[in-house]
Design an enzyme around this catalytic site. Structure first.
Site, PDB file in Angstrom:
ATOM      1  N   GLU A  57      -9.554 -11.849  -6.607  1.00  0.00           N
ATOM      2  CA  GLU A  57      -8.653 -10.693  -6.673  1.00  0.00           C
ATOM      3  C   GLU A  57      -7.568 -10.892  -7.752  1.00  0.00           C
ATOM      4  OE1 GLU A  57      -9.314  -9.306  -2.013  1.00  0.00           O
ATOM      5  OE2 GLU A  57      -7.414 -10.264  -2.563  1.00  0.00           O
ATOM      6  N   LYS A  95       0.825  -1.209   0.000  1.00  0.00           N
ATOM      7  CA  LYS A  95       0.000   0.000   0.000  1.00  0.00           C
ATOM      8  C   LYS A  95       0.867   1.270   0.000  1.00  0.00           C
ATOM      9  CE  LYS A  95      -3.870  -2.284   2.373  1.00  0.00           C
ATOM     10  NZ  LYS A  95      -4.978  -2.098   3.344  1.00  0.00           N
ATOM     11  N   ASN A 137      -2.177   0.335   6.963  1.00  0.00           N
ATOM     12  CA  ASN A 137      -1.612  -0.927   7.418  1.00  0.00           C
ATOM     13  C   ASN A 137      -0.657  -1.626   6.444  1.00  0.00           C
ATOM     14  OD1 ASN A 137      -3.439  -1.939   5.627  1.00  0.00           O
ATOM     15  ND2 ASN A 137      -4.871  -2.701   7.168  1.00  0.00           N
ATOM     16  N   TYR A 197     -12.434  -3.596  -3.315  1.00  0.00           N
ATOM     17  CA  TYR A 197     -13.002  -3.427  -1.971  1.00  0.00           C
ATOM     18  C   TYR A 197     -14.527  -3.262  -2.023  1.00  0.00           C
ATOM     19  CZ  TYR A 197      -8.487  -2.845   0.494  1.00  0.00           C
ATOM     20  OH  TYR A 197      -7.251  -3.040   1.080  1.00  0.00           O
ATOM     21  N   ARG A 216       2.183  -5.470   9.655  1.00  0.00           N
ATOM     22  CA  ARG A 216       1.339  -4.311   9.963  1.00  0.00           C
ATOM     23  C   ARG A 216       1.761  -3.643  11.281  1.00  0.00           C
ATOM     24  NH1 ARG A 216      -4.419  -6.735   7.674  1.00  0.00           N
ATOM     25  NH2 ARG A 216      -4.246  -5.803   5.598  1.00  0.00           N
ATOM     26  N   THR A 271      -5.743  -6.459  11.050  1.00  0.00           N
ATOM     27  CA  THR A 271      -6.095  -5.336  10.162  1.00  0.00           C
ATOM     28  C   THR A 271      -5.740  -3.982  10.780  1.00  0.00           C
ATOM     29  OG1 THR A 271      -7.949  -6.633   9.304  1.00  0.00           O
ATOM     30  CG2 THR A 271      -8.046  -4.241   8.968  1.00  0.00           C
ATOM     31  N   PHE A 293     -15.745   4.433   6.489  1.00  0.00           N
ATOM     32  CA  PHE A 293     -14.335   4.752   6.251  1.00  0.00           C
ATOM     33  C   PHE A 293     -13.910   4.524   4.792  1.00  0.00           C
ATOM     34  CE2 PHE A 293     -14.700   0.449   8.074  1.00  0.00           C
ATOM     35  CZ  PHE A 293     -14.125  -0.322   7.064  1.00  0.00           C
ATOM     36  N   ARG A 347      -1.503 -13.890   5.531  1.00  0.00           N
ATOM     37  CA  ARG A 347      -2.338 -13.161   6.498  1.00  0.00           C
ATOM     38  C   ARG A 347      -1.667 -13.146   7.884  1.00  0.00           C
ATOM     39  NH1 ARG A 347      -6.969 -10.082   5.079  1.00  0.00           N
ATOM     40  NH2 ARG A 347      -7.758 -10.539   7.162  1.00  0.00           N
ATOM     41  N   HIS A 374      -1.830  -5.516   1.829  1.00  0.00           N
ATOM     42  CA  HIS A 374      -3.072  -6.295   1.742  1.00  0.00           C
ATOM     43  C   HIS A 374      -2.754  -7.759   1.494  1.00  0.00           C
ATOM     44  CE1 HIS A 374      -6.983  -7.699   0.257  1.00  0.00           C
ATOM     45  NE2 HIS A 374      -6.322  -8.242  -0.746  1.00  0.00           N
TER      46      HIS A 374
HETATM   47  N1  UDP Z   1     -10.070  -0.402   7.090  1.00  0.00           N
HETATM   48  C1  UDP Z   1     -10.128   0.815   7.742  1.00  0.00           C
HETATM   49  N2  UDP Z   1     -10.867   0.909   8.908  1.00  0.00           N
HETATM   50  C2  UDP Z   1     -11.509  -0.166   9.447  1.00  0.00           C
HETATM   51  C3  UDP Z   1     -11.449  -1.406   8.774  1.00  0.00           C
HETATM   52  C4  UDP Z   1     -10.707  -1.487   7.598  1.00  0.00           C
HETATM   53  O1  UDP Z   1      -9.536   1.795   7.293  1.00  0.00           O
HETATM   54  O2  UDP Z   1     -12.137  -0.034  10.498  1.00  0.00           O
HETATM   55  C5  UDP Z   1      -9.285  -0.493   5.835  1.00  0.00           C
HETATM   56  C6  UDP Z   1      -7.919  -1.104   6.071  1.00  0.00           C
HETATM   57  O3  UDP Z   1      -6.992  -0.499   5.177  1.00  0.00           O
HETATM   58  C7  UDP Z   1      -8.153  -2.557   5.694  1.00  0.00           C
HETATM   59  C8  UDP Z   1      -9.109  -2.404   4.522  1.00  0.00           C
HETATM   60  O4  UDP Z   1      -9.963  -1.337   4.908  1.00  0.00           O
HETATM   61  O5  UDP Z   1      -6.951  -3.205   5.344  1.00  0.00           O
HETATM   62  C9  UDP Z   1      -9.919  -3.661   4.220  1.00  0.00           C
HETATM   63  O6  UDP Z   1     -10.628  -4.056   5.365  1.00  0.00           O
HETATM   64  P1  UDP Z   1     -10.744  -5.603   5.752  1.00  0.00           P
HETATM   65  O7  UDP Z   1     -11.752  -5.701   6.849  1.00  0.00           O
HETATM   66  O8  UDP Z   1     -10.968  -6.417   4.530  1.00  0.00           O
HETATM   67  O9  UDP Z   1      -9.315  -5.918   6.404  1.00  0.00           O
HETATM   68  P2  UDP Z   1      -8.064  -6.743   5.837  1.00  0.00           P
HETATM   69  O10 UDP Z   1      -8.607  -7.902   5.048  1.00  0.00           O
HETATM   70  O11 UDP Z   1      -7.247  -5.786   4.989  1.00  0.00           O
HETATM   71  O12 UDP Z   1      -7.300  -7.174   7.059  1.00  0.00           O
HETATM   72 MG    MG Z   2     -10.026  -8.018   3.632  1.00  0.00          MG
END
Ligand code: UDP
Ligand code: MG
Length: 152
Positions: free
Chosen positions: A131, A13, A117, A53, A106, A95, A61, A89, A120
């Site tokens: 994806e 990112k 973070n 997304y 992260r 996250t 957000f 992961r 991805h």
């Molecule tokens: N995100 C955020 N605020 C939140 C949750 C998610 O800004 O409360 C952003 C963050 O960059 C995250 C992305 O949205 O990586 C995708 O969210 P997801 O729940 O899919 O988390 P991930 O799979 O990336 O761990």
């Molecule tokens: Mg996700």
């Protein structure tokens, strides 16, 4: 034994790109047996990110996510390896960078105050397939390694 070789999709990112951590993050993956099957730089695209997304579009957000993710071009790619989806992961961590386990990508490279973070990773094999098809529609963009040996 059943092979658990999988592919997963990743994005480095903008926050990590700005701080100069692209090589380090790729290196962590390689050291853990994930090899790079595809890699490219993609210019900022609200359209692609909205498809990527799509589950977040209605979240409060989402605009911040878009603003963050379009700040620079993205480094995107595919890792291949044993249990690639869960392995990547785990290496990423939680996250929310403030909750990310010590030593994870992260925790090390994210910004908890800004909720940025660093990288991805697909959350499931199904998500990885979707994806990869979205970001790499042509299979000719993939590296096929017949005999992966791994680093010494
Ligand atoms: N995100 C955020 N605020 C939140 C949750 C998610 O800004 O409360 C952003 C963050 O960059 C995250 C992305 O949205 O990586 C995708 O969210 P997801 O729940 O899919 O988390 P991930 O799979 O990336 O761990
Ligand atoms: Mg996700």
């Amino acid at each position: 034994m059943t092979s658990t070789k999988e592919e997963t999709f990743f994005i480095i990112k903008p926050d990590a790109i700005e701080k100069g951590y692209v090589g380090e993050i790729l290196s962590i993956a390689e050291k853990h047996g994930l090899h790079i099957k595809a890699l490219k730089v993609v210019p900022p695209s609200t359209e692609l990110l909205s498809l990527h997304y799509f589950e977040l579009i209605k979240k409060p957000f989402f605009n911040e996510v878009l603003a963050h993710m379009t700040r620079t071009s993205l480094v995107v790619g595919v890792f291949e390896g044993e249990n690639a989806v869960s392995k990547w992961r785990t290496l990423l961590g939680h996250t929310d960078p403030s909750k990310a386990e010590a030593g994870t990508i992260r925790a090390k490279y994210g910004d908890a105050e800004k909720f940025e973070n660093a990288a991805h990773g697909s959350a499931s094999i199904e998500e990885a397939k979707r994806e990869i098809a979205l970001w790499f529609p042509s299979s000719s963009d993939m590296i096929n390694i017949a005999n992966y040996v791994g680093p010494n």
